[in-house]
Structures are given as C-alpha cells and as structure tokens.
Design a protein around this motif. Structure first.
Motif, short mmCIF file in Angstrom:
data_model
loop_
_atom_site.label_atom_id
_atom_site.label_comp_id
_atom_site.label_asym_id
_atom_site.label_seq_id
_atom_site.Cartn_x
_atom_site.Cartn_y
_atom_site.Cartn_z
N TYR A 35 0.84 -1.02 0.03
CA TYR A 35 -0.06 0.06 0.09
C TYR A 35 0.87 1.28 0.05
O TYR A 35 2.12 1.11 0.49
CB TYR A 35 -0.90 0.17 1.34
CG TYR A 35 -1.86 -1.16 1.34
CD1 TYR A 35 -1.51 -2.31 1.84
CD2 TYR A 35 -3.24 -0.86 1.13
CE1 TYR A 35 -2.53 -3.48 1.96
CE2 TYR A 35 -4.20 -1.99 1.24
CZ TYR A 35 -3.76 -3.10 1.66
OH TYR A 35 -4.81 -4.11 1.73
N VAL A 43 -4.46 6.33 2.47
CA VAL A 43 -3.73 5.13 2.08
C VAL A 43 -4.23 4.20 0.86
O VAL A 43 -5.55 3.95 1.06
CB VAL A 43 -3.79 4.06 3.44
CG1 VAL A 43 -2.88 2.84 2.99
CG2 VAL A 43 -3.08 4.77 4.48
N PHE A 45 -4.35 1.00 -2.02
CA PHE A 45 -3.82 -0.41 -2.28
C PHE A 45 -3.00 -0.34 -3.59
O PHE A 45 -3.40 0.42 -4.51
CB PHE A 45 -5.23 -1.23 -2.39
CG PHE A 45 -4.79 -2.75 -3.00
CD1 PHE A 45 -5.20 -2.77 -4.37
CD2 PHE A 45 -4.22 -3.68 -2.45
CE1 PHE A 45 -5.03 -4.04 -4.93
CE2 PHE A 45 -4.09 -4.87 -3.04
CZ PHE A 45 -4.18 -5.02 -4.40
N GLU A 56 -3.86 -9.22 -7.54
CA GLU A 56 -4.60 -8.28 -7.79
C GLU A 56 -3.94 -6.87 -7.80
O GLU A 56 -2.65 -7.16 -7.03
CB GLU A 56 -5.82 -7.85 -7.02
CG GLU A 56 -6.70 -6.71 -7.59
CD GLU A 56 -8.26 -6.77 -6.79
OE1 GLU A 56 -8.34 -7.87 -5.94
OE2 GLU A 56 -8.99 -5.72 -7.10
N PHE A 91 3.65 0.96 2.60
CA PHE A 91 3.63 0.10 3.52
C PHE A 91 3.32 -1.27 3.02
O PHE A 91 2.74 -1.74 2.02
CB PHE A 91 2.37 0.42 3.98
CG PHE A 91 2.24 1.44 5.00
CD1 PHE A 91 1.36 2.64 4.69
CD2 PHE A 91 2.82 1.57 6.36
CE1 PHE A 91 1.52 3.79 5.42
CE2 PHE A 91 2.82 2.98 7.32
CZ PHE A 91 2.22 3.91 6.39
N GLY A 98 -6.53 -16.00 3.16
CA GLY A 98 -7.20 -14.92 2.10
C GLY A 98 -8.61 -14.47 2.51
O GLY A 98 -9.05 -13.84 1.46
N MET A 99 -8.93 -14.92 3.72
CA MET A 99 -10.40 -14.27 4.05
C MET A 99 -10.25 -12.85 4.15
O MET A 99 -9.45 -12.20 4.64
CB MET A 99 -10.86 -15.12 5.29
CG MET A 99 -10.90 -16.59 5.19
SD MET A 99 -11.04 -17.43 6.72
CE MET A 99 -12.42 -16.54 7.39
N ASP A 100 -11.73 -12.18 3.93
CA ASP A 100 -11.90 -11.04 4.21
C ASP A 100 -11.93 -10.42 5.64
O ASP A 100 -11.49 -9.38 5.85
CB ASP A 100 -13.23 -10.24 3.32
CG ASP A 100 -14.41 -11.01 3.99
OD1 ASP A 100 -15.45 -10.55 3.92
OD2 ASP A 100 -14.21 -12.18 4.56
N SER A 101 -12.04 -11.37 6.38
CA SER A 101 -11.97 -11.17 7.89
C SER A 101 -10.45 -11.27 8.20
O SER A 101 -10.26 -10.83 9.66
CB SER A 101 -12.81 -12.01 8.84
OG SER A 101 -12.31 -13.42 8.50
N ALA A 102 -9.48 -11.81 7.74
CA ALA A 102 -8.10 -11.81 8.10
C ALA A 102 -7.52 -10.55 8.38
O ALA A 102 -7.51 -9.75 7.60
CB ALA A 102 -7.58 -12.84 7.31
N GLN A 104 -4.72 -7.91 8.22
CA GLN A 104 -3.49 -7.64 7.71
C GLN A 104 -2.42 -6.90 8.72
O GLN A 104 -2.84 -6.15 9.26
CB GLN A 104 -3.81 -6.98 6.56
CG GLN A 104 -4.69 -7.73 5.43
CD GLN A 104 -4.69 -6.87 4.19
OE1 GLN A 104 -3.93 -6.28 3.48
NE2 GLN A 104 -5.61 -7.02 3.23
#
Lengths: 115, 114
Positions: A35, A43, A45, A56, A91, A98-102, A104
């Motif tokens: 990022y 910030v 992506f 992506e 950053f 890879g879950m969206d709830s994980a 980072q």
C-alpha cells in the motif's frame, strides 16, 4: 510477537532512478500486499501477491512497478524509473489467510522521497 | 465498489474524557470493517474488526465500535481517553468481492490533552 519489518525506513532517490523497497513478512504468512500513502492523502492499495504471483493490482500499479518474493522471507517492491509523484510512504502487509476477515499485519513503512 | 469516509480529520480530547471517531462506509456487498491505529514511526496496528457477527465489537485498549447497517456507520469509541491514545486512526473496509484489498478512510488524528 512476530512483526512485519521494512527497510529502509527512509529512501531518497533522484527522478529516473530505480528503487527497491524491502519487506520481511511474518514467517508463516501466505498473502502479501503493498500500500502507499502520499502525504495528505489516503492509504491506497497497490498490489496483492499469493503463491508467487500477483493476485490483484490497482490502476496505480503500472509497468513501472513490480513485486517479487526472491526467497522464502523477503517481499520486494521495485519502481524502475521513479517519478516525483512516487514520493510517498509505502507499507507492506501480510496475512495468513485469504479471508476478508483476516487481519493484515503492517510494517512501519518506508518513506520514499524522489527529488 | 467500496469507500470509507472519516468525518473528522482531527479530534482533540482531554485525558479521562470519552473519545468518538466517526466512520461511514459504502459497500456493494457484505463488508468487513476494521479500525487500525498508527503511532508515530510504527506500523498500522489492528484495534478491532467487524465480520458479520456481533454488531458491537470490542477491541484492544478499551476501544469498541458499533456496526450500524441502516446508517452505514462504524464509529469508534472509548469511554476514557489516555495519553497513550494519541495517534492516527484509520477506518478500513474490505470484502471478499473486493479481493480482500483494504480501502482506507482518510484517517483521524487524535490529540489527548492532559
């Protein structure tokens, strides 16, 4: 506690030069991200990376940018020919799932100044 | 598409008083929402996250946030500010349909006065 590290903390380069920003993600993480934050802006992506390939990338991530995981520990962002507008805080982040709830996990950033 | 708006770029509070940081989001799918904090010269640290379970989420250091779908908000609160809470706070949205890339709000810088 494991953490993401980034080197250098500050990089000054001249326009047109190549720079490589380095990141060491947390050792058992599988998904990696870059990022950036231009001063005074949000910030943003740049790119995500999994299984040794880009998952992506954003519109910002043009042909001047590349990422690599050259060994089992480093994750690098290369800018081939820097422009003034590349000046920003970069950053690195990593996550195990890879879950969206994980969550980072972020490094402290590298401040890139292009003169 | 997804976006996040943090309604205050700066918030100043006195130590011991409540903190409220406001966040509104836009998402075309079921979002996951996060609050991250950044102290000077440190990386972004996760405070808390919402992932479609309980709408009131408790995080570290006494912070909590409430997900309100009808208001598309995810405001962050703390009942009593501490000097160590001085930092920049980011509201973040993501989702499976977004490839799990994070979309950040503009950040809120919190100043805590003694």
């Amino acid at each position: 506690e494991p953490e993401v590290t980034q080197t250098p903390s500050h990089q000054v380069t001249q326009m047109g030069q190549e720079v490589i920003l380095r990141c060491v993600p947390i050792s058992n993480h599988l998904y990696f991200y870059w990022y950036r934050q231009i001063l005074g802006q949000k910030v943003e992506f740049l790119v995500s990376f999994y299984n040794n390939e880009i998952s992506e990338k954003s519109e910002i991530f043009d042909d001047q940018f590349s990422v690599e995981r050259p060994d089992g520990s480093n994750f690098t962002l290369k800018i081939r020919s820097t422009k003034l507008e590349d000046s920003a805080m970069y950053f690195c982040a990593s996550t195990y799932q890879g879950m969206d709830s994980a969550e980072q996990y972020f490094g402290p950033g590298t401040r890139l100044t292009v003169t | 598409a997804q976006s996040v708006t943090q309604l205050d770029s700066h918030v100043s509070v006195s130590e011991g008083t409540p903190v409220l940081l406001r966040c509104n989001y836009s998402s075309s799918y079921s979002p996951s929402l996060f609050w991250y904090v950044q102290h000077p010269n440190k990386g972004l640290q996760l405070l808390l996250k919402y992932t479609s379970a309980a709408t009131l989420v408790k995080g570290i250091n006494g912070f909590e946030a409430e997900f309100k779908k009808s208001e598309t908000s995810f405001h962050l609160t703390k009942p009593s500010a501490h000097m160590s809470d001085a930092a920049e706070y980011f509201c973040v949205v993501t989702g499976r349909a977004a490839g799990n890339k994070l979309t950040f709000g503009g950040g809120t810088r919190v100043l805590v006065k003694p």
